[in-house]
Design a protein around this motif. Structure first.
Motif, PDB file in Angstrom:
ATOM      1  N   SER A   1      -2.794   1.868  13.830  1.00  0.00           N
ATOM      2  CA  SER A   1      -4.103   1.432  14.332  1.00  0.00           C
ATOM      3  C   SER A   1      -4.059   0.027  14.928  1.00  0.00           C
ATOM      4  CB  SER A   1      -5.141   1.458  13.201  1.00  0.00           C
ATOM      5  OG  SER A   1      -4.908   0.394  12.279  1.00  0.00           O
TER       6      SER A   1
ATOM      7  N   MET B   1       0.858  -1.191   0.000  1.00  0.00           N
ATOM      8  CA  MET B   1       0.000   0.000   0.000  1.00  0.00           C
ATOM      9  C   MET B   1       0.890   1.235   0.000  1.00  0.00           C
ATOM     10  SD  MET B   1      -1.362  -0.550   3.895  1.00  0.00           S
ATOM     11  CE  MET B   1      -1.321  -2.352   3.768  1.00  0.00           C
ATOM     12  N   ASP B   2       0.299   2.413  -0.153  1.00  0.00           N
ATOM     13  CA  ASP B   2       1.143   3.597  -0.123  1.00  0.00           C
ATOM     14  C   ASP B   2       1.605   3.862   1.308  1.00  0.00           C
ATOM     15  OD1 ASP B   2      -0.589   5.724   1.256  1.00  0.00           O
ATOM     16  OD2 ASP B   2      -1.922   5.124  -0.363  1.00  0.00           O
ATOM     17  N   LYS B   3       2.650   4.657   1.464  1.00  0.00           N
ATOM     18  CA  LYS B   3       3.300   4.843   2.761  1.00  0.00           C
ATOM     19  C   LYS B   3       2.363   5.414   3.826  1.00  0.00           C
ATOM     20  CE  LYS B   3       7.509   6.647   4.876  1.00  0.00           C
ATOM     21  NZ  LYS B   3       6.857   6.954   6.168  1.00  0.00           N
ATOM     22  N   VAL B   4       1.595   6.428   3.462  1.00  0.00           N
ATOM     23  CA  VAL B   4       0.701   7.063   4.431  1.00  0.00           C
ATOM     24  C   VAL B   4      -0.315   6.064   4.962  1.00  0.00           C
ATOM     25  CG1 VAL B   4      -1.051   8.835   4.758  1.00  0.00           C
ATOM     26  CG2 VAL B   4       1.002   9.362   3.440  1.00  0.00           C
ATOM     27  N   GLN B   5      -0.931   5.311   4.034  1.00  0.00           N
ATOM     28  CA  GLN B   5      -1.935   4.325   4.446  1.00  0.00           C
ATOM     29  C   GLN B   5      -1.293   3.236   5.294  1.00  0.00           C
ATOM     30  OE1 GLN B   5      -3.792   2.184   1.243  1.00  0.00           O
ATOM     31  NE2 GLN B   5      -5.336   1.244   2.548  1.00  0.00           N
ATOM     32  N   ARG B   6      -0.103   2.776   4.864  1.00  0.00           N
ATOM     33  CA  ARG B   6       0.577   1.707   5.600  1.00  0.00           C
ATOM     34  C   ARG B   6       0.877   2.146   7.035  1.00  0.00           C
ATOM     35  NH1 ARG B   6       5.997   0.041   5.396  1.00  0.00           N
ATOM     36  NH2 ARG B   6       6.436   2.237   5.895  1.00  0.00           N
ATOM     37  N   ASP B   7       1.413   3.355   7.174  1.00  0.00           N
ATOM     38  CA  ASP B   7       1.773   3.848   8.506  1.00  0.00           C
ATOM     39  C   ASP B   7       0.540   4.006   9.402  1.00  0.00           C
ATOM     40  OD1 ASP B   7       4.361   3.855   7.655  1.00  0.00           O
ATOM     41  OD2 ASP B   7       4.492   6.027   7.371  1.00  0.00           O
ATOM     42  N   LEU B   8      -0.568   4.473   8.816  1.00  0.00           N
ATOM     43  CA  LEU B   8      -1.807   4.611   9.591  1.00  0.00           C
ATOM     44  C   LEU B   8      -2.339   3.250  10.032  1.00  0.00           C
ATOM     45  CD1 LEU B   8      -3.656   7.381   7.531  1.00  0.00           C
ATOM     46  CD2 LEU B   8      -2.786   7.593   9.868  1.00  0.00           C
ATOM     47  N   MET B   9      -2.268   2.267   9.126  1.00  0.00           N
ATOM     48  CA  MET B   9      -2.758   0.923   9.442  1.00  0.00           C
ATOM     49  C   MET B   9      -1.928   0.274  10.552  1.00  0.00           C
ATOM     50  SD  MET B   9      -5.457   0.209   7.774  1.00  0.00           S
ATOM     51  CE  MET B   9      -6.416   0.519   6.297  1.00  0.00           C
TER      52      MET B   9
END
Length: 285
Positions: free
Chosen positions: A211, A200-208
């Motif tokens: 969480s 996934m893209d970095k922002v989404q990965r880091d948020l996931m």
């Protein structure tokens, strides 16, 4: 007499202008009503005289035309992609020249959507072994979004898969002209529920990961594709019986990558196949 002629000419020009506006309005209404075929008929009725219209009306015409053919493309008309892309590019060209950007922002949004539709259609074409069509759509995606040079790279790959070597060669040469490297970073993490590793893209990965839904974040570097592109370029030249150009391609690549073993081996093998054993030995030493 002269004044009468000028009056007739002015009236004719005005009537043409009214007709163009009416046809564009009819096209817009038909498109809004979901009748893309009627919209197409209406917008094409204005095509013969649109060149004489002012820049504002021309921009409106091409914007409407782009939307119509984009809709037709979404409904399965593959030929409509190119007409839609050309129309949207014309809007940008007209408004950049005039300095009045009424439709530019919306046009850019439509172009982004059209690019996504083209890529998805190309994926389907590749799956159906329609490699030439896939290559053309991916190249068109690149022309709509020149920053996304990976589209040009995949266009070349599709052309190679279909045996369309001259098309592939053109795309590979363009990649080298723009300095395409192809290296990057792939962002991955493990889905906590399924245990599967996903990209996934970095922002989404880091948020996931934050969480707790994903664990084990990994930043995986992807290697440069420059050597691969040169190798494929040289192989195509060889396939086309242009061995000297193939050798030139290898030699040019080795100026930047003198220690690349694959480049050296491929150049050496080409000399060997030509019967030049001395040059083969020289490279292999």
């Amino acid at each position: 007499m002269k004044n009468r002629f000028l009056l007739v000419a002015a009236l004719t020009f005005t009537m043409v202008g009214f007709a163009q506006k009416s046809e564009i309005k009819d096209a817009e209404k038909a498109l809004k009503d979901g009748d893309a075929a009627a919209a197409q008929t209406a917008i094409e009725a204005a095509s013969g005289t649109i060149g004489s219209a002012d820049e504002k009306l021309q921009a409106q015409y091409y914007f409407t035309k782009g939307k119509i053919y984009s809709d037709l493309a979404k409904k399965g008309n593959s030929d409509a992609f190119e007409k839609s892309a050309s129309a949207f590019k014309k809007v940008i060209e007209i408004e950049e020249k005039s300095g009045k950007q009424k439709y530019t922002d919306e046009t850019n949004q439509y172009m982004a959507s059209l690019t996504a539709d083209l890529v998805n259609s190309a994926v389907t074409d590749n799956g159906n072994k329609k490699f030439k069509e896939a290559a053309e759509k991916l190249y068109m995606s690149y022309t709509l979004s020149p920053r996304d040079t990976s589209y040009l790279y995949y266009a070349a790959g599709s052309a190679v898969n279909g045996g369309h070597y001259e098309m592939a060669l053109d795309y590979y040469n363009k990649l080298q002209e723009v300095g395409y490297d192809g290296s990057g970073v792939v962002y991955k993490a493990t889905n906590a529920a399924s245990g599967e590793v996903e990209e996934m893209d970095k922002v989404q990965r880091d948020l996931m990961v934050k969480s707790g839904a994903y664990t084990n974040p990994v930043d995986e570097k992807t290697p440069s594709k420059k050597a691969e592109i040169v190798k494929n370029t040289a192989l195509i030249y060889t396939q086309l019986g242009q061995d000297e150009k193939a050798l030139e391609a290898y030699q040019e690549a080795r100026k930047n990558e003198p220690e690349d073993v694959n480049l050296i081996l491929n150049e050496a093998n080409l000399y060997f196949n030509q019967g030049n054993k001395d040059k083969f030995k020289e490279l292999m030493e």
